[in-house]
Design a protein around this motif. Sequence first.
Motif, PDB file in Angstrom:
ATOM      1  N   LEU A  78      11.793   2.341  -5.059  1.00  0.00           N
ATOM      2  CA  LEU A  78      11.579   1.874  -3.695  1.00  0.00           C
ATOM      3  C   LEU A  78      12.426   0.640  -3.391  1.00  0.00           C
ATOM      4  O   LEU A  78      13.046   0.535  -2.326  1.00  0.00           O
ATOM      5  CB  LEU A  78      10.094   1.567  -3.485  1.00  0.00           C
ATOM      6  N   ALA A  79      12.485  -0.279  -4.354  1.00  0.00           N
ATOM      7  CA  ALA A  79      13.244  -1.506  -4.138  1.00  0.00           C
ATOM      8  C   ALA A  79      14.722  -1.187  -3.923  1.00  0.00           C
ATOM      9  O   ALA A  79      15.350  -1.680  -2.974  1.00  0.00           O
ATOM     10  CB  ALA A  79      13.072  -2.442  -5.330  1.00  0.00           C
ATOM     11  N   PRO A 126       9.394   5.401   3.025  1.00  0.00           N
ATOM     12  CA  PRO A 126       9.099   4.060   2.513  1.00  0.00           C
ATOM     13  C   PRO A 126      10.343   3.176   2.439  1.00  0.00           C
ATOM     14  O   PRO A 126      10.284   1.994   2.770  1.00  0.00           O
ATOM     15  CB  PRO A 126       8.539   4.320   1.114  1.00  0.00           C
ATOM     16  N   ALA A 127      11.459   3.766   2.007  1.00  0.00           N
ATOM     17  CA  ALA A 127      12.679   2.965   1.868  1.00  0.00           C
ATOM     18  C   ALA A 127      13.141   2.456   3.226  1.00  0.00           C
ATOM     19  O   ALA A 127      13.570   1.306   3.363  1.00  0.00           O
ATOM     20  CB  ALA A 127      13.775   3.791   1.206  1.00  0.00           C
ATOM     21  N   ILE A 128      13.060   3.304   4.263  1.00  0.00           N
ATOM     22  CA  ILE A 128      13.451   2.861   5.600  1.00  0.00           C
ATOM     23  C   ILE A 128      12.514   1.755   6.073  1.00  0.00           C
ATOM     24  O   ILE A 128      12.947   0.736   6.612  1.00  0.00           O
ATOM     25  CB  ILE A 128      13.438   4.038   6.593  1.00  0.00           C
ATOM     26  N   THR A 129      11.221   1.934   5.838  1.00  0.00           N
ATOM     27  CA  THR A 129      10.251   0.944   6.287  1.00  0.00           C
ATOM     28  C   THR A 129      10.526  -0.424   5.676  1.00  0.00           C
ATOM     29  O   THR A 129      10.649  -1.425   6.380  1.00  0.00           O
ATOM     30  CB  THR A 129       8.829   1.389   5.884  1.00  0.00           C
ATOM     31  N   LEU A 130      10.627  -0.444   4.366  1.00  0.00           N
ATOM     32  CA  LEU A 130      10.858  -1.712   3.685  1.00  0.00           C
ATOM     33  C   LEU A 130      12.263  -2.234   3.999  1.00  0.00           C
ATOM     34  O   LEU A 130      12.469  -3.425   4.220  1.00  0.00           O
ATOM     35  CB  LEU A 130      10.674  -1.508   2.175  1.00  0.00           C
ATOM     36  N   GLY A 160       7.029  -5.394  -5.744  1.00  0.00           N
ATOM     37  CA  GLY A 160       6.237  -4.362  -5.084  1.00  0.00           C
ATOM     38  C   GLY A 160       5.834  -4.812  -3.703  1.00  0.00           C
ATOM     39  O   GLY A 160       5.214  -5.841  -3.536  1.00  0.00           O
ATOM     40  N   SER A 161       6.227  -4.074  -2.692  1.00  0.00           N
ATOM     41  CA  SER A 161       5.761  -4.417  -1.372  1.00  0.00           C
ATOM     42  C   SER A 161       4.367  -3.821  -1.215  1.00  0.00           C
ATOM     43  O   SER A 161       4.208  -2.620  -1.083  1.00  0.00           O
ATOM     44  CB  SER A 161       6.689  -3.871  -0.301  1.00  0.00           C
ATOM     45  N   VAL A 162       3.392  -4.693  -1.280  1.00  0.00           N
ATOM     46  CA  VAL A 162       2.009  -4.235  -1.319  1.00  0.00           C
ATOM     47  C   VAL A 162       1.677  -3.380  -0.098  1.00  0.00           C
ATOM     48  O   VAL A 162       1.109  -2.292  -0.219  1.00  0.00           O
ATOM     49  CB  VAL A 162       1.074  -5.454  -1.379  1.00  0.00           C
TER      50      VAL A 162
END
Lengths: 309, 332, 301
Positions: free
Chosen positions: A101-102, A176-180, A245-247
Motif C-alpha cells: 500500500l505504501a 486504497p493506493a489512490i486514496t492514500l 500503516g495508514s490506519v
Amino acid sequence: MIRYVLKRILMMIPVLLAVSFVVYFLMDLAPGDIVMQLAPTDATAEQIEQLRKDLGLDGPLLTRYFRYVGNLLKGDLGQSLSQNRPVMELFMDRFPATVKLAVGSLIVAIGISFPLGIAAATHHRSWLDGSSMVTAMIGVSMPSFWLGLLLIMLFASKLNLLPSGGDSGFLSLILPAITLGANQAGSLTRTVRSSMLDVIRQDYLRTARAKGVSEKQVIRKHALKNALIPILTVLGSTLGNALGGSVTVEAVFAWPGVGRLTVSAINNRDMTLATGCIIMFTLMLNLTLLAVDIAYAFVDPRIRARYSK
Amino acid sequence: MSEKDIVLDLQNLRVRFETEDGIVYAVNGLDMKLEKGKAIGLVGETGAGKTTTALALLRLVPDPPGVVECDKLELNGQDVLNMGIHDLEKVRGKDISMIFQDPMTALNPVFTVGEQIAESIFLHEKCTYAEAQQRAVEMLELVGIPGERANEYPHQFSGGMKQRVVIAIALACHPQLLIADEPTTALDVTIQAQVLDLMKNLRKQYQTSLIMITHDLGIVADICDEVAVMYAGTIVEKGTLEDVFNHTKHPYTEGLFNSLPNINDRKAMLTPIKGLMPDPTNLPEGCPFHPRCPYADEDCKKPQVVRNISDSHYVRCGAYDRPGFHIERKER
Amino acid sequence: MDNNTTKRKYSVEELKKYKKRSMWAEVWRNFKKNRTAMVGLFIVIALVIIAVFSHFYYDYAADIVHQELKDRFQKPSAEHWFGTDSFGRDVFTRIVYGAQYSLSVGIVAVAISCALGTTLGVIAGFYGGVTENIILRVCEVFVGIPSVLLGIAIMAAFGQSIVVLMFAIGLVYVPMYCRTARAAVLPVRGEEYIEAARIAGVGDFGIMFKHILPNSLSPIIVQITMGVASGILTASSLSFLGLGVPLPSPEWGAMLSEGRAYIRDYGYLTIFPGLAIMITVLAFNLMGDGLRDALDPKLKQ
C-alpha cells in the motif's frame, strides 16, 4: 559515509527505547485489564494472580517495563497476549500488505505531484498555477477515509469495477493506493512547486539555456535535480508515515496492514503487541529518513562532501 | 567592409518589462553592427540595459514580463529574430554564447564541471558523449585548469576558477560571437587580469567576435576595438577606442571619464555625474540624460537624432546643432 | 511629498502605535489581494458564526439526538436538506450543530500544542546547549510515532471524551510548534537588540517572550492556522475509528462512520459529513496559505 550511517543507526536506539516507554506507559494507564479478559469467567482471585505472573504482568509498572526492555534489547518483541503468538511474527504477517500500500500510494502521489507541481512552477502565477494549487490544497484537506468511501461508492458499488476491500491482488490495491496517494500528492505537489520555483530563478538555468539546452531538458535535467532535496525530505516522511500503516485507509478498505493490527492491539489492551508495533513503525520511519539522508548525498555533491568528512 | 564579414546586425532593439508596478523600458531603440573578429565594449552604469541587450541577442529575456521588439536581428546572416525555438537552441551555445556576470551562481551545483562543458559540445557537435567529455577535458586545460579536475563539482572551485569554467563552456563550440557580461566584476583584482588575458588569447586564437559588457573603461581600453556608451537603454555615443576615448563627444561619456580617478594626479577630486539614472518606468522626454546634463537646454527635451562625427563615430546629442558647441573635456 | 506632515513631531508612543498598525495593515493589505485566502477567511468566519449560533439555537436533546424511527433513511428533500439517518435524525441539523465539535477541538488542541510547543521551542532556541538537546530529543520521540496511533494510544489511556480528544491532538502536535518556534528564534538569538535588552537588565523570560517571540511570530501564526486544519482532520479520523468524540454526539467523523454501514443505499449519509470536514479543513488551509504569503512577501516574489 559508512561511519555516518552507523552513527545514525546507533542514535535510533535511545529514540526507540523512549518510544517504547511512552507507549508502554500509556497502555498501562488505559482502563481495562487483559488478564481479566483472558482468564476464564469463573476464575478465582488466586488463579487470576497466577495467570498474571505467568504472563509477566505482575509487579509495579517500572519492573514490568524493564523486564520488557530487557527482552527488547535482545531483539525479542515478546509474545502477543491477545493472540498468543510472537509480536514479530504477527507484525511480519501484516507488513507486506502495508509495504504494498505504501509503495502503491507513493507511485500515485509522485505520478500526480511531479507533473502538476512542475507545471505550476513553470507557469508561475498563471491559471494553471492557481488551479493546481487549489487542487493540491483540496487533496491535503480531504479526509482520506472520506475519499476512500467515495471511491468505493463509485467504483465498487455503482460501477462494480473494483473490489471494495481486502487484499486480493493488484485490482484490490488500486482504490486504497489512490486514496492514500491523493492525500500525499497534495503536500508533495506544493513542495515540488515551491522548490522548483526556488530553482527556476537560478542563474545556472540561464547558463544552460544559453548553451542551447532545450527548455524541456532545462527543467527536467538541470532544474529538477536541484529541486530534489526538499522534495526528497517530504517524500521520505510521506513514505515513512505510510509504512507506519495508514490506519484510516486500512480501516476503510479492510486492508490487512499493520495499522489495523496496532489499533486492535490498543483496543484490546494488548500492550506487548501495541508497543512492539509502534516500535517497529518508529524504526521504519527512522530508517526511511536515513535512506533519504543517504539519497541526498547522491543528488547533491555538496552534501556528499559533508558526509565524508 | 563586405556584408559577409558582419557577424551581428541588430537594428532598433526595444525591450520592456511589463510589471505590476508599471512598464520598465529597459532598451529603447538600440542598433549594433559587429564585424568578424572585432570586439566592442558596451559601457554604462548599472541599469542602463546592457545585460538586457545581451539576453535579447540570445532571445533569453524572460517572457513574461519581458517583451522584446526588434526590426532586425541577424547573426551571420541568419535571422535569429524569427527563428523557431528549435533552431534557436541550435544557435545558442554554437554560434553565439555568453559568459555571465557571477561565476558563483552561473554553474549548476549538482553536475561536474566536465559534464557541464561536455553538455554543450554534445548538443552541438556530431560526436559521442565520450568524445564530448574528452573535448571538455581539453577545454578545461585550455582555460588553465588541470584536466583531471573535470570530475569535480563547482563548489570545489574558487571564484576565478569557476569563471574559467564558464568561459570554457562558452567557448566549447567555438562560437562566432561571444557576449561577456561583466566577466570580471565578481572576481578579485588579481584574478581579473588573469581572466581578461585568458579571454584575449582565446579570442585571438578562435577569431571570435566579442561584446564586452562592463562599466570599467580600463577593460574596454585593454580588450576592445570599438566602444558603445549606453545610457537608459540607448547608445548615446559609439566609435572606435580612439574616437570615444580621445575625441569624446557626448556629455555623458565625458561624465564617465571625469568620474575616473586620475592616476597622474592623485590629489585631484573626482567629479561624479550629478543625479541618478532616470526611473526606467518613467523616462524623461527627449534625451534621457538631459536632467543630469550640464549643457542641457530646452531643445534637449525633443527627440534626439544620431549625428555622425566620422565614418566610425556617432553621437546622439542635439547640442551639436548649436553653433560652436563642444564639451569641456579637452580633446587629446 | 508633503513637508508639513513630516515636520510634525511624533511622541514615542504615537510612533510605536503607528509602526505596529502599519505592519499589520501591510499584512492585511497583502492578504486581501489573495482571493483564495479571502474565501478561506470568509468560510472560517461563517463556520464560527454557525457553530456559536447553532449551539444556542438548537436543543441538543430534542433536535440533535432525538430519534424518530418512522422518519429513518429519508433521502435529501426540501424538508430534510441532507436527508435523515438510520435513527430518523435530520442530517443537516446534525452537521450544522456538529461544527462546534470540530472547531472547538481544532482550536483548543492548537491552543494547547501552540502554548506548550512554542514555550519549549523558544526555551530550546534561547538557551541552546543541553536544554535544547533534551527538548529536541523528546520531540523526536513523539514525532517518531505516527500521529493517529499516538492519538489512539492517548485516547485509550485517558478514556474517550471531547476534552481528552483535545489534549490528545494537542500533545500530538507539540513537536511541530516546538521545532517551528525554535527555528524562528535561532536567527533572532544573536541580534543586537537582544543584547541591548539584556544590558538594560531584562530577565531571560522577559527577553524570550517580550523581545524574541514577537519577532518570530510569522511562522508560528501560519503554523497555527494550518494546525487547526490538521487538528480537525486528525480529530475526525479518530472519531471515524470510533475513538474520538463519543456517540451520539454529531461529530462529523463519527457521523461518517455511522453512515458508512449504509454506503450502498444511502450514500448521502457519508457524503455530507465528509464534505463538511473537507470544507472546514480547506478553509483553514487556504487562510493559512494566504497568511504565509502575506506575512512573508519575499517568498512570493
